[in-house]
Write a protein that holds these residues in place. Structure first.
Motif, PDB file in Angstrom:
ATOM      1  N   TRP A  86       0.820  -1.215   0.000  1.00 42.44           N
ATOM      2  CA  TRP A  86       0.000   0.000   0.000  1.00 42.44           C
ATOM      3  C   TRP A  86       0.846   1.254   0.000  1.00 42.44           C
ATOM      4  CZ3 TRP A  86      -5.028   1.535  -0.330  1.00 42.44           C
ATOM      5  CH2 TRP A  86      -5.921   0.502  -0.617  1.00 42.44           C
ATOM      6  N   ILE A  87       1.906   1.255   0.791  1.00 41.31           N
ATOM      7  CA  ILE A  87       2.771   2.439   0.845  1.00 41.31           C
ATOM      8  C   ILE A  87       3.410   2.670  -0.522  1.00 41.31           C
ATOM      9  CG2 ILE A  87       4.883   3.375   1.842  1.00 41.31           C
ATOM     10  CD1 ILE A  87       4.240   1.822   4.384  1.00 41.31           C
ATOM     11  N   LEU A  88       3.997   1.613  -1.086  1.00 37.48           N
ATOM     12  CA  LEU A  88       4.733   1.794  -2.336  1.00 37.48           C
ATOM     13  C   LEU A  88       3.796   2.128  -3.497  1.00 37.48           C
ATOM     14  CD1 LEU A  88       7.574  -0.868  -2.081  1.00 37.48           C
ATOM     15  CD2 LEU A  88       7.664   1.585  -1.702  1.00 37.48           C
ATOM     16  N   VAL A  89       2.619   1.514  -3.535  1.00 40.44           N
ATOM     17  CA  VAL A  89       1.673   1.835  -4.612  1.00 40.44           C
ATOM     18  C   VAL A  89       1.334   3.321  -4.569  1.00 40.44           C
ATOM     19  CG1 VAL A  89      -0.731   1.569  -5.345  1.00 40.44           C
ATOM     20  CG2 VAL A  89       0.685  -0.443  -5.000  1.00 40.44           C
ATOM     21  N   SER A  90       1.125   3.856  -3.362  1.00 35.67           N
ATOM     22  CA  SER A  90       0.747   5.266  -3.290  1.00 35.67           C
ATOM     23  C   SER A  90       1.900   6.167  -3.740  1.00 35.67           C
ATOM     24  CB  SER A  90       0.270   5.630  -1.886  1.00 35.67           C
ATOM     25  OG  SER A  90       1.352   5.856  -1.044  1.00 35.67           O
ATOM     26  N   TYR A  91       3.139   5.746  -3.498  1.00 36.08           N
ATOM     27  CA  TYR A  91       4.270   6.553  -3.996  1.00 36.08           C
ATOM     28  C   TYR A  91       4.425   6.412  -5.513  1.00 36.08           C
ATOM     29  CZ  TYR A  91       6.257   8.113   0.423  1.00 36.08           C
ATOM     30  OH  TYR A  91       6.474   8.753   1.601  1.00 36.08           O
ATOM     31  N   PHE A  92       4.364   5.163  -6.000  1.00 38.21           N
ATOM     32  CA  PHE A  92       4.562   4.923  -7.438  1.00 38.21           C
ATOM     33  C   PHE A  92       3.499   5.639  -8.264  1.00 38.21           C
ATOM     34  CE2 PHE A  92       7.011   0.621  -7.330  1.00 38.21           C
ATOM     35  CZ  PHE A  92       7.941   1.190  -6.492  1.00 38.21           C
ATOM     36  N   ALA A  93       2.266   5.666  -7.729  1.00 40.02           N
ATOM     37  CA  ALA A  93       1.167   6.234  -8.503  1.00 40.02           C
ATOM     38  C   ALA A  93       1.375   7.714  -8.768  1.00 40.02           C
ATOM     39  CB  ALA A  93      -0.155   6.006  -7.773  1.00 40.02           C
ATOM     40  N   GLN A  94       2.222   8.358  -7.947  1.00 38.73           N
ATOM     41  CA  GLN A  94       2.429   9.796  -8.116  1.00 38.73           C
ATOM     42  C   GLN A  94       3.470  10.128  -9.171  1.00 38.73           C
ATOM     43  OE1 GLN A  94       3.423  11.177  -4.238  1.00 38.73           O
ATOM     44  NE2 GLN A  94       1.322  11.788  -3.801  1.00 38.73           N
ATOM     45  N   ILE A  95       4.254   9.111  -9.564  1.00 35.99           N
ATOM     46  CA  ILE A  95       5.322   9.379 -10.526  1.00 35.99           C
ATOM     47  C   ILE A  95       4.717   9.424 -11.933  1.00 35.99           C
ATOM     48  CG2 ILE A  95       7.504   8.539 -11.458  1.00 35.99           C
ATOM     49  CD1 ILE A  95       7.894   7.074  -8.783  1.00 35.99           C
ATOM     50  N   PRO A  96       4.960  10.515 -12.672  1.00 33.87           N
ATOM     51  CA  PRO A  96       4.377  10.620 -14.014  1.00 33.87           C
ATOM     52  C   PRO A  96       4.844   9.491 -14.932  1.00 33.87           C
ATOM     53  CG  PRO A  96       5.887  12.457 -13.551  1.00 33.87           C
ATOM     54  CD  PRO A  96       5.754  11.689 -12.296  1.00 33.87           C
ATOM     55  N   ARG A  97       3.940   9.030 -15.771  1.00 33.98           N
ATOM     56  CA  ARG A  97       4.254   7.863 -16.604  1.00 33.98           C
ATOM     57  C   ARG A  97       5.067   8.214 -17.851  1.00 33.98           C
ATOM     58  NH1 ARG A  97      -0.519   3.742 -16.203  1.00 33.98           N
ATOM     59  NH2 ARG A  97      -0.956   4.013 -13.989  1.00 33.98           N
ATOM     60  N   ASP A  98       5.122   9.504 -18.179  1.00 30.94           N
ATOM     61  CA  ASP A  98       5.832   9.884 -19.403  1.00 30.94           C
ATOM     62  C   ASP A  98       7.264   9.363 -19.384  1.00 30.94           C
ATOM     63  OD1 ASP A  98       3.540  11.214 -19.300  1.00 30.94           O
ATOM     64  OD2 ASP A  98       4.388  13.231 -19.167  1.00 30.94           O
ATOM     65  N   LEU A  99       7.862   9.415 -18.182  1.00 37.01           N
ATOM     66  CA  LEU A  99       9.256   8.991 -18.057  1.00 37.01           C
ATOM     67  C   LEU A  99       9.431   7.551 -18.497  1.00 37.01           C
ATOM     68  CD1 LEU A  99      10.125  10.558 -14.593  1.00 37.01           C
ATOM     69  CD2 LEU A  99      11.057  11.199 -16.823  1.00 37.01           C
ATOM     70  N   ASP A 100       8.608   6.645 -17.938  1.00 37.35           N
ATOM     71  CA  ASP A 100       8.837   5.241 -18.288  1.00 37.35           C
ATOM     72  C   ASP A 100       8.344   4.906 -19.687  1.00 37.35           C
ATOM     73  OD1 ASP A 100       6.982   5.757 -16.003  1.00 37.35           O
ATOM     74  OD2 ASP A 100       6.059   3.893 -16.708  1.00 37.35           O
ATOM     75  N   LYS A 101       7.362   5.681 -20.187  1.00 32.51           N
ATOM     76  CA  LYS A 101       6.938   5.438 -21.576  1.00 32.51           C
ATOM     77  C   LYS A 101       8.093   5.725 -22.532  1.00 32.51           C
ATOM     78  CE  LYS A 101       1.973   5.591 -21.532  1.00 32.51           C
ATOM     79  NZ  LYS A 101       1.093   6.587 -20.908  1.00 32.51           N
ATOM     80  N   ALA A 102       8.791   6.831 -22.260  1.00 34.33           N
ATOM     81  CA  ALA A 102       9.936   7.183 -23.097  1.00 34.33           C
ATOM     82  C   ALA A 102      11.001   6.099 -23.030  1.00 34.33           C
ATOM     83  CB  ALA A 102      10.515   8.519 -22.642  1.00 34.33           C
ATOM     84  N   ALA A 103      11.239   5.596 -21.818  1.00 31.52           N
ATOM     85  CA  ALA A 103      12.262   4.569 -21.638  1.00 31.52           C
ATOM     86  C   ALA A 103      11.869   3.281 -22.358  1.00 31.52           C
ATOM     87  CB  ALA A 103      12.490   4.303 -20.153  1.00 31.52           C
ATOM     88  N   LEU A 104      10.571   2.965 -22.328  1.00 31.67           N
ATOM     89  CA  LEU A 104      10.082   1.748 -22.992  1.00 31.67           C
ATOM     90  C   LEU A 104      10.339   1.827 -24.500  1.00 31.67           C
ATOM     91  CD1 LEU A 104       6.639   0.597 -21.561  1.00 31.67           C
ATOM     92  CD2 LEU A 104       8.768  -0.691 -21.698  1.00 31.67           C
ATOM     93  N   ILE A 105      10.085   3.011 -25.050  1.00 31.01           N
ATOM     94  CA  ILE A 105      10.303   3.195 -26.486  1.00 31.01           C
ATOM     95  C   ILE A 105      11.778   3.021 -26.812  1.00 31.01           C
ATOM     96  CG2 ILE A 105      10.215   4.912 -28.348  1.00 31.01           C
ATOM     97  CD1 ILE A 105       7.610   5.929 -26.880  1.00 31.01           C
ATOM     98  N   ASP A 106      12.638   3.459 -25.871  1.00 29.98           N
ATOM     99  CA  ASP A 106      14.073   3.290 -26.067  1.00 29.98           C
ATOM    100  C   ASP A 106      14.524   1.856 -25.857  1.00 29.98           C
ATOM    101  OD1 ASP A 106      14.256   5.910 -26.640  1.00 29.98           O
ATOM    102  OD2 ASP A 106      14.992   6.539 -24.673  1.00 29.98           O
ATOM    103  N   GLY A 107      13.591   0.956 -25.544  1.00 35.85           N
ATOM    104  CA  GLY A 107      13.935  -0.463 -25.454  1.00 35.85           C
ATOM    105  C   GLY A 107      14.308  -0.953 -24.069  1.00 35.85           C
ATOM    106  N   ALA A 108      14.015  -0.177 -23.032  1.00 37.83           N
ATOM    107  CA  ALA A 108      14.342  -0.622 -21.672  1.00 37.83           C
ATOM    108  C   ALA A 108      13.332  -1.685 -21.220  1.00 37.83           C
ATOM    109  CB  ALA A 108      14.303   0.552 -20.712  1.00 37.83           C
ATOM    110  N   THR A 109      13.783  -2.623 -20.403  1.00 38.39           N
ATOM    111  CA  THR A 109      12.849  -3.610 -19.847  1.00 38.39           C
ATOM    112  C   THR A 109      12.185  -3.006 -18.615  1.00 38.39           C
ATOM    113  OG1 THR A 109      14.447  -4.572 -18.337  1.00 38.39           O
ATOM    114  CG2 THR A 109      14.388  -5.471 -20.565  1.00 38.39           C
TER     115      THR A 109
END
Lengths: 292, 275
Positions: B153-176
């Motif tokens: 519960w603690i970690l979900v509430s922290y993760f949910a606040q991080i904008p997704r644009d960052l990891d979307k960009a990384a995914l496009i760059d081929g990151a796992t």
């Protein structure tokens, strides 16, 4: 299409450790307890299927009735006190105090240390001959003679309530503080402009807006107080004469004596009560927004 | 202006009461641990002495240091693994396509409220069956499972606040996904991981009933159980020793709480009431 399937598989991999741990070390033991509760499962005796015989025994046992009544009375007395005191602490901590950081830390301390250790500290406080409680009561003239705190049923009950309130009000305070901080300051300013006094502002603004958080804290504390074990184990051992034998302690005694069937049946009853309350809790806490 | 005055007086009195109420038992513990005899209140005779500390730290048969070491190891490992497992799960819940996310969170929340006594009897037999009784493992595994709901519960509430644009960009760059979790989420959500670790540690450190049932000797017994069962060499209750042991155990917890109070409060409120 293919990528969503891969993502699904990947998310399963990410979740797998959590699911395995919870299934093996929580769900399996709980189910095992429910199954065992329908057996005669006593050390050195043949295991035998009894269906509901253990439950019949429980409900005809006056010691269970006493334990059940004690546990619910304990919840009914200590939880409201914890909520009131917790609310008071939260209101104080929400003010612009000079030593707010230090005060917050002080309030956290009773919550942060093991209940078994605070239980021992309170045991010494309640000591008949040289404990702090009797020293203060006699010194301040509240009581002419030292009180036998842990030796009488009523004394032991209130000793436990005070120790539990001391230990858990901080938790309530922290939860309610979060709720208080979510109330916009403008509302209070507006109230002041409209001429509402301190008490009116509390009843008209603070309480209604804090209600959802209060309900959550109340249910959370109720479920937690129902399963109380460590404090009682240390402070009164369920005594005197079974007067403070909580349901958890009652079940534990049977495990200790080797009667796992009976102990499991008591645990199952406690589980059902706690589970029903937690379903209520889950329904009341509007949390799905986090997940989305 | 009278309302302002009443308010200040109320706050002042309330704060004094609050601090006294919370701290008195600690002060009493602290003073008793330094007293030659624990009946100094009735005898009006306080003599400062370090004997209690000396015996707790040096008399091997009391096993105080064993219990403390066991507690630190068990809580440290449990908290670390718990954060790791909850971190993975929280990533899946906040970032990946997954049916039934809401159900998982519901389920885990309900699990965290199960009474421990409804597991401990079965766990005792289970651990005895696989020969784990009185080992660190017998505590670490149930502790992880028991603390996972809160950590998730603690970690979900922290993760949910991080904008997704960052990891979307990384995914496009081929990151796992594992790389994204480690390189993007971990640094940003570090305070969340810290709160989560601290709370998991405190919960494991304070746990009582599992430790009482699943351990039998100083090889694995933890400090809360050790102090609860503390007996003097001659059968009397050695209050001075108990209070010295309690002081040594709680002082680090108190210092941690004071230093990290902000993190602990954030973790608690996110775990319990996040809407």
């Amino acid at each position: 299409m293919k990528s969503t399937f891969r993502e699904l598989r990947e998310s399963c991999n990410f979740l797998l450790p959590l699911i395995i741990f919870i299934l093996v070390f929580i769900i399996l033991p709980v189910l095992g307890t429910v199954v065992t509760s329908m057996f005669q499962d006593v050390t050195f005796l043949e295991r035998e299927f009894l269906f509901l015989e253990n439950y019949r025994r429980i409900f005809s046992d006056p010691a269970f009735g006493q334990s059940f009544r004690f546990t619910f009375l304990f919840v009914a007395v200590s939880v409201p006190l914890e909520i009131c005191l917790g609310l008071m602490f939260a209101l104080l901590l929400n003010e612009q105090l000079p030593f707010r950081g230090a005060l917050r830390a002080f309030v956290l301390i009773p919550w942060a240390i093991p209940a078994a250790i605070s239980g021992r500290i309170w045991e010494l406080i309640y000591n008949y001959h040289y404990g702090l409680a009797n020293f203060l009561f006699v010194k301040l003239g509240i009581s002419a003679e030292p009180i036998n705190w842990l030796g009488s049923g009523l004394g032991a009950f209130f000793s436990l309530v005070v120790s539990d309130v001391w230990k858990t009000s901080p938790f309530v305070a922290i939860i309610l503080l979060a709720g208080l901080q979510a109330i916009p300051r403008e509302l209070y300013e507006q109230g002041q402009v409209d001429g509402a006094n301190l008490l009116q502002r509390f009843y008209r603004i603070t309480l209604p807006l804090l209600k959802p958080v209060l309900v959550v804290a109340l249910l959370f504390r109720t479920i937690d107080a129902l399963r109380i074990f460590d404090l009682i184990y240390v402070l009164t051992h369920g005594g005197p004469g079974g007067a403070t034998n909580s349901l958890s302690l009652y079940a534990y005694r049977y495990y200790l004596g080797g009667d796992f069937g009976y102990g499991s049946a008591v645990s199952t009853i406690l589980f059902i009560v706690a589970f029903s309350l937690s379903v209520l809790y889950v329904k009341l806490s509007r949390f799905s927004s986090v997940v989305k | 202006m009278t309302e302002r005055k009443t308010r200040i007086v109320l706050i002042l009195l309330g704060s004094i009461f609050m601090a006294t109420f919370c701290l008195t038992p600690f002060a009493y513990m602290f003073i008793t641990s330094f007293s030659e005899s624990s009946d100094f209140l009735s005898s009006q005779d306080f003599h400062f002495s370090l004997d209690n500390y000396r015996s707790v730290l040096t008399v091997r048969s009391l096993h105080f240091l064993d219990y403390l070491r066991n507690s630190l190891i068990v809580s440290g490992i449990s908290a670390f693994l718990c954060v790791l497992i909850a971190g993975l799960a929280a990533y899946a819940i906040t970032r990946l396509a997954l049916p039934g996310k809401v159900f998982i969170m519901f389920f885990v929340l309900a699990v965290s409220m199960f009474p421990q006594v409804s597991m401990v009897g079965y766990l005792f037999k289970f651990m005895a069956g696989i020969g784990w009784t009185d080992t660190y493992r017998s505590l670490i595994f149930p502790y992880i499972a028991w603390i996972l709901p809160l950590s998730l519960w603690i970690l979900v509430s922290y993760f949910a606040q991080i904008p997704r644009d960052l990891d979307k960009a990384a995914l496009i760059d081929g990151a796992t996904h594992l790389q994204i979790l480690r390189k993007i989420i971990l640094p940003i959500a570090l305070p969340g991981f810290l709160s989560c670790f601290l709370l998991a540690f405190i919960f494991a450190f304070n746990e009582f009933i599992f430790a009482l049932v699943l351990t039998t000797t100083h090889h694995a017994r933890t400090i809360p159980v050790g102090i609860a069962l503390f007996q003097g060499l001659h059968g009397e209750t050695p209050w001075g020793n108990i209070m010295a042991a309690a002081t040594i155990t709680t002082i680090p917890v108190v210092i941690l709480t004071v230093i990290f109070q902000r993190h602990i409060i954030q973790g608690l409120t996110r775990g319990a009431v996040k809407s």
